[in-house]
Each structure stands twice: as C-alpha cells, then as structure tokens.
Write a protein that holds these residues in place. Structure first.
Motif, PDB file in Angstrom:
ATOM      1  N   MET B 155      22.484  25.561  -8.097  1.00 50.89           N
ATOM      2  CA  MET B 155      22.787  24.183  -7.745  1.00 50.89           C
ATOM      3  C   MET B 155      22.147  23.188  -8.714  1.00 50.89           C
ATOM      4  O   MET B 155      22.782  22.238  -9.162  1.00 50.89           O
ATOM      5  N   THR B 159      24.093  20.741 -11.220  1.00 45.60           N
ATOM      6  CA  THR B 159      23.957  19.323 -10.939  1.00 45.60           C
ATOM      7  C   THR B 159      23.285  18.561 -12.063  1.00 45.60           C
ATOM      8  O   THR B 159      23.733  17.487 -12.452  1.00 45.60           O
ATOM      9  N   LEU B 173      26.154  15.824  -5.315  1.00 50.99           N
ATOM     10  CA  LEU B 173      25.579  16.933  -4.562  1.00 50.99           C
ATOM     11  C   LEU B 173      25.263  16.493  -3.129  1.00 50.99           C
ATOM     12  O   LEU B 173      25.570  17.200  -2.164  1.00 50.99           O
ATOM     13  N   LEU B 177      26.612  18.123   0.278  1.00 56.23           N
ATOM     14  CA  LEU B 177      25.720  18.681   1.301  1.00 56.23           C
ATOM     15  C   LEU B 177      25.993  18.033   2.649  1.00 56.23           C
ATOM     16  O   LEU B 177      25.991  18.698   3.690  1.00 56.23           O
ATOM     17  N   THR B 330      34.401  28.543  -6.009  1.00 51.03           N
ATOM     18  CA  THR B 330      34.129  28.057  -4.656  1.00 51.03           C
ATOM     19  C   THR B 330      35.362  28.177  -3.777  1.00 51.03           C
ATOM     20  O   THR B 330      35.301  28.657  -2.642  1.00 51.03           O
ATOM     21  N   PRO B 435      29.415  19.417  -8.402  1.00 54.31           N
ATOM     22  CA  PRO B 435      28.264  19.491  -7.481  1.00 54.31           C
ATOM     23  C   PRO B 435      28.672  19.244  -6.035  1.00 54.31           C
ATOM     24  O   PRO B 435      28.120  19.871  -5.126  1.00 54.31           O
ATOM     25  N   LEU B 438      30.323  22.452  -4.709  1.00 54.95           N
ATOM     26  CA  LEU B 438      29.299  23.480  -4.523  1.00 54.95           C
ATOM     27  C   LEU B 438      28.418  23.142  -3.335  1.00 54.95           C
ATOM     28  O   LEU B 438      28.026  24.027  -2.568  1.00 54.95           O
ATOM     29  N   GLY B 439      28.089  21.847  -3.176  1.00 59.03           N
ATOM     30  CA  GLY B 439      27.240  21.431  -2.067  1.00 59.03           C
ATOM     31  C   GLY B 439      27.881  21.763  -0.734  1.00 59.03           C
ATOM     32  O   GLY B 439      27.208  22.228   0.185  1.00 59.03           O
ATOM     33  N   LEU B 442      27.699  25.796  -0.662  1.00 59.21           N
ATOM     34  CA  LEU B 442      26.374  26.402  -0.809  1.00 59.21           C
ATOM     35  C   LEU B 442      25.373  25.828   0.176  1.00 59.21           C
ATOM     36  O   LEU B 442      24.438  26.508   0.590  1.00 59.21           O
ATOM     37  N   GLY B 443      25.545  24.563   0.579  1.00 60.38           N
ATOM     38  CA  GLY B 443      24.611  23.915   1.495  1.00 60.38           C
ATOM     39  C   GLY B 443      24.375  24.746   2.749  1.00 60.38           C
ATOM     40  O   GLY B 443      23.232  25.128   3.035  1.00 60.38           O
TER      41      GLY B 443
END
Lengths: 172, 523
Positions: B155, B159, B173, B177, B330, B435, B438-439, B442-443
């Motif tokens: 991350m 980022t 990001l 999230l 993703t 980001p 991904l957030g 992945l968050g």
C-alpha cells in the motif's frame, strides 16, 4: 493599470479561494472524518472494544483523513500564484452544461428505471448522454439508443432469461 | 516439473471447442472495450466481469482470461494509433508507437506489440506456474503480523512511491479505505458507515466502485472538457513485420520480459517502473540510437513486453498471498471471489485444479489474442472512428446495464452515480485511482489481519511486531518512505514521463501526452 490582461487577472484573484479548489476537497475529507468519528462514538459495541473491536480501523482511517486534509490545506495555501491562475483557468474552462446533461441523463435512468421501464429509460439515457457530449442530432441519438435498448432487452429476456423492468409498457 | 504436469492437466480440461469459443468471445469483447480511448484493462475487466458470472467456473475463467488480454492489447492499440494511453503502463508504448504510426509504420508497431505481449505473457505465465506454488509454500508459515506488514508495504509503495504526489496518493488511499469500511464488520457483524441502510450494510461491490470511477468519471470528465475536436485516427493495414523488424524486436521482447516479471511478482506493484526502465534500456542499447524519438520499434517492443510480463507477474502475489498490487489485479481478486475462490496460501493446496485451469486459461487467452487480433487490427482501428458521443454513451449504457442486472437493484445505479462524481472530482484534482481501488479491497483484509494479530497478543500492540519477517518489512517500509524524502532534498523530483521526454534529446517537442493534434515535425 487598465491594461486588459492585468484587469483580467485582477478580477480572478478577488477571492482567496480562487485556484485553491483543494480546500473544498480538504473540507470534504474533514466531513468524512467527522462521520467516521460520529459512527464510532455512537456504535453499540458488543464484546471487545478499542483496536480489537470494530471501531479500531475507523479511528485509524479518521486520523489519516485529518492528516491528509491538513496537508492539503497547507499545500493549497503555499501554492504559488502561477499555479493558482492555471487552476482557476481550468475550472473556468469547465463545460458545466455538458456535465449536468450527462449526469441528468444518468440520474433520470437511476430514478425511473423501475417505474418507467428499461426500454424507455435506456433510450432516454443514451440519447441524453450522446447529446450532452456534443452530438446535436437528437433524432439519430434517440434511434441509436432505442435500437441498443431493444437489442439488450431481447437478448436478456429472450436468451438469458433475465427480466429487465418493463415499467409503463408492461401494463398496456 | 510436477508443476508442468499439473499445467498440462489444466490445459487438457480447458481446451475444448466450446471453451475456445468463450475465450474468443472474451478476447473480442475485451479488445472492443479496451480499445476505447481513456479506458485501460482494469476498466475493461470491471465492465465485462458481470458477463462471465453466468458461466461455469472453467468457462468463466477462460472468457475472463480472454477479456483480460483483450483489454490489455486494446489499450496498446489506442496508445499507438491515437496517442491516448488508457493507463500509465502504456504511456511508454505511446511514446514511440505513435511516432511509428505517424511515419506510416502503424502495422509494424501493432505487430511488435501483439507478438511481444504474447511472448512476454506466455513466459510470464510459465514463471507464475513455478513461483506461485513456491511462494504459497512459504506463505503458509507466515503469521498475521507479517501479512499485515507485507500488505502495508504494498500500500505504501503504491501510494507514496509510484505516484507523482505523495499527498494526493494518500487522499485517494483514505477515500478507498473509507469505502472499504462501509457495511457490516467482517468479524463482529457490527454495521459501520451504513446509516441504517440494509443495502449499504451489504458492503459496497468493488466492481461498482471501479466502473463508477473509471467509466462514469471518464465520461463526465470528457463532458467537462468538451471540445469539438475529432480524434485523428491513423489508418492501419494488416499488422506484419519485415525481417529487419523481427531482428530488432526479439531482444527487446526478452529484455522487457526479464524486467517486467520481477516488478510484478514482488508485492511492489505497477507496470509503470519496468516499462520506463525497458524504454531507457532499449534507447541506451539501440544501435540506431538516433531513431528513438522518431518511432523506434525497440521502444514499442520492450515496454510492451515489460508491461505484459509484469501483469503476469502480479499473479504470483495475487494467487499465493491474495494480495493484489494493481487496479487490474484488484478487480481480478474480486472476480475470483465472485467465482467462489479465495486467493491465498491455501488456494494452491485446496483448489489446485482451479489454479491450474486459471493459468491454462491465461495461456489460451493469450494465444487466441494473437490469432484473432493480428488479422482484426484494421477493424479495431475503425472502431476508433465512432464519434466520441456514441462511444461514451455506449459505455455508460453498458455500465448501467451491468450495474443494474448484477443485483436488480436501482440502489447500485445510485452508488454508480456517486462514484462517477467521485471519479470526476479525482480527475479534477489529479488524485490517482490506484490507491483508492487498493484501499477498498486491501483495507478490510488488513483490518482482519491486524485484529487477528492483536487477538493473539491479547490486545498488546507489541503483537504486531513479534515476527522477524514483520520487523524486516517495517524496516523496508521506513526506508522506502525516508529515502525518497532525502533524495527530494538533494534534487527536485521528476516524473518518468518528463525524463523520457527529455531523453528524446532531438528537436521533437511532442511528449507522450501531448494529444492527437500534436504536429509531427520530423520526417
């Protein structure tokens, strides 16, 4: 003093916010952080609290939001004049009418698909977006949209067995 | 060698006439969407994902692999013919590719891109066959604290290191999230940020987020900057290459593959760096160095191979760790979850047959891409001539159709609109999309691992660093954050594209993003 270029720059610089749109974004981030904090405070936690519970990630993300918002405000205030003018020019250059037309078409589709039905709303949406993006031939836009919507309706209900809402046309 | 046998088994189940048909449909659809200006492979995959959900898992994989490769190749076609790269990884392709096209060598540029992608994709997939099980074998031993550290590293890299502005990366990001937090908490079932809406409590689908930000965001952005400027499409014949082109291409293909795969395979993410490195390397090595900047075929062959090899490499962390590092990966993770597969160390042992089918599908998709798209290139070029209002109206039409039919909920359309507005906002303020994506995915994964680690240590924060791997990774993260800061003090930061433009030390002025109207000054 009354040179046209200087006058133009002068009017653009009147508000301290001009060319500093980032501050609006920073405000949005702070609002989101507030929502996160409020959600955390009003949460009825069963079992573990703190970092172990469902609130932990909320706190961490809220802290990140405040940090980036502050960083954004700082960079917006430190922005040199030329960059601010460029940013202001970009926003002045935005074609809001086109944006609103496209958005309106999508919004109408979202709001009315269940009541008015797929065929009509999909046609309207396609035609609105195409018109909004600069194709002024309304009749052709509607025709192309109608053909697309019909093909999709036939494929979905006929071949895939997936019913799209028929809306007004279904009742007749 | 056991891996090869398993792969052969996967190929045997995958190669049937019916499956090949699905692969062909996937390639055609993927290229069709990927070729549209401003749309990269991630978006093509997100838009077309709902199409595959009605199929059997094997067929869905195969069609999906076709869509994936089609989307990638479609993006290169647009970069070469229009000079409008759909994502940062094809910026380097556009640099030389568009110059080649303007010199009347579009056919050769498309051919070297297609064949290079094929070679890099095939080698890359074969390498995945060897590396992914090995990594999964190691990863089974890795505990929650180390997992958390590795995800954090991916991350932070994406980022703050890869993007142009660290602050903007972190804003994106944060947004990601926050979106990932919406809905029921995965551990306790506690609703968060859902405002008592049952539909929000269901959590937000990453595909809706991606389609909203990519498709609606792009269309609204195009509307905001509406110009009556038709795109200048360069006519193209059937792609082919002469003997000289072959002899100039094969080494860059292999070098690009060698550069690209490692960058994709380590959880650092991004095809941006290897494509840039490949471009620089080929420029340095080229005998006819002066042709760079005027359409050197090496400058297309290398970066294209690097791009595809790195894309194949991202399957290693994706399959072995369940860790996506690019926007496309993703969406792919979401797709695999949609097919009922949870990537991670256990995947290789528990659903090995599915993994091998997936890898076999990638090989088939890649091959079919070459077979179909070399003859069809002139057709795709024609597609670029469809007036832009119809292109984007069509994209929004199908995006809305996909979002609605997935759950038959108008609420999903409403979410799509919200994310479309967010996409417009992000483009306006130059916020990177990766980001955020991904957030979102992945968050929640990171949160699970964090709480797992803390539960083991009974809430003691020291439990996050009680594994050697975790400590090493945190040191690497610290270095990754500190070193660029120190370098920034020493010399002003520059973007790869700027450096690349500078590398064209000749009199050409048009950079990679200067648009289709930039005049060609050199003959």
């Amino acid at each position: 003093m009354s040179a046209p270029t200087a006058a133009g720059e002068g009017t653009r610089r009147t508000t301290p916010i001009a060319g500093r749109g980032e501050i609006v974004v920073a405000g949005l981030l702070l609002v989101l952080a507030g929502v996160l904090v409020h959600g955390n405070l009003t949460m009825d936690v069963v079992g573990d609290g703190g970092l172990l519970g469902p609130q932990g990630a909320g706190w961490l993300v809220a802290v990140l939001a405040v940090l980036v918002a502050l960083g954004l405000v700082r960079s917006a205030l430190a922005k040199p004049a030329p960059a601010r003018e460029a940013a202001a020019a970009v926003s002045a250059d935005t074609n809001w009418r086109a944006v609103l037309t496209v958005f309106g078409g999508l919004l109408a589709f979202t709001a009315l698909i269940e009541t008015v039905g797929w065929l009509i709303m999909a046609t309207v949406m396609f035609a609105t977006v195409a018109t909004g993006l600069g194709n002024r031939n309304l009749l052709r836009n509607v025709t192309v949209g109608f053909i697309l919507a019909s093909v999709v309706q036939i494929t979905f209900s006929g071949m895939l067995g997936l019913a799209l809402p028929s809306g007004l046309l279904g009742r007749g | 060698m056991e891996s090869l046998e398993l792969l052969a088994g996967g190929l045997a189940t995958a190669v049937t006439p019916e499956n090949l048909m699905w692969a062909a449909i996937g390639v055609l659809l993927g290229t069709f969407v990927g070729v549209l200006p401003g749309i990269g492979p991630a978006m093509a995959v997100a838009l077309l994902l709902p199409v595959t959900f009605g199929l059997e898992p094997t067929q869905a994989f195969i069609m999906f692999a076709g869509i994936y490769y089609g989307g990638m190749y479609g993006g290169s076609t647009t970069s070469i013919l229009l000079n409008t790269p759909g994502e940062s990884a094809s910026v380097m392709t556009a640099l030389e590719g568009n110059k080649m096209a303007k010199k009347g060598r579009a056919a050769q540029a498309l051919a070297t891109a297609a064949i290079g992608s094929f070679i890099a994709g095939t080698i890359g997939t074969m390498l995945v066959v060897f590396f992914a099980p090995a990594l999964a074998g190691v990863a089974v031993e890795v505990g929650a604290p180390s997992y958390l550290a590795i995800m954090l590293m991916a991350m932070v890299l994406v980022t703050s290191v890869l993007g142009s502005s660290r602050l903007r990366g972190f804003i994106a990001l944060f947004l990601g999230l926050t979106i990932g937090l919406v809905g029921l908490d995965l551990n306790t079932g506690q609703p968060r940020l859902s405002f008592d809406q049952p539909l929000l409590a269901d959590r937000i689908d990453i595909v809706v987020v991606a389609v909203g930000i990519f498709a609606l965001g792009e269309a609204l952005w195009v509307a905001a900057h509406l110009r009556r400027r038709p795109l200048a499409v360069i006519p193209v014949g059937r792609p082919w290459m002469g003997k000289a082109d072959w002899s100039r291409s094969w080494k860059p293909w292999l070098r690009g593959t060698a550069l690209g795969f490692p960058f994709g395979a380590v959880p650092a993410g991004g095809a941006e760096t290897p494509t840039f490195l490949s471009y620089v390397l080929e420029k340095r090595l080229a005998k006819k160095g002066h042709e760079f900047g005027h359409g050197a075929i090496e400058g297309v062959a290398g970066p294209e191979a690097a791009n595809n090899a790195s894309a194949a490499g991202t399957f290693v962390p994706l399959l072995a760790l369940g860790l996506p590092v690019t926007a496309t990966a993703t969406i792919m993770l979401a797709a695999l979850q949609g097919y009922g597969i949870q990537p991670g160390p256990q995947l290789m042992t528990e659903h090995a047959d599915l993994v091998w089918t997936l890898l076999a599908s990638l090989l088939i998709g890649n091959t079919l891409l070459l077979v179909l798209n070399l003859p069809l290139a002139p057709l795709w070029a024609k597609l670029l001539r469809i007036p832009r209002p119809y292109l984007y109206a069509g994209i929004l039409f199908f995006a809305s159709l996909g979002a609605y039919t997935a759950n038959q909920q108008p609420f999903d359309l409403f979410l799509l609109l919200v994310f479309g507005l967010l996409g417009l906002l992000m483009r306006r303020f130059g916020l990177p999309v990766l980001p955020l994506i991904l957030g979102v995915i992945l968050g929640p994964l990171m949160e699970t691992k964090m709480r797992e680690a803390l539960a083991i240590s009974d809430g003691d924060v020291a439990g996050l660093v009680n594994e050697p791997v975790a400590i090493v990774v945190y040191v690497i993260i610290a270095l990754l954050v500190v070193v660029p800061l120190v370098l920034a003090r020493v010399r002003p930061p520059r973007k790869p594209t700027e450096i690349a433009a500078e590398l064209n030390d000749d009199d050409t002025t048009s950079g990679p993003t200067s648009g289709p109207t930039s005049k060609e000054t050199v003959r």
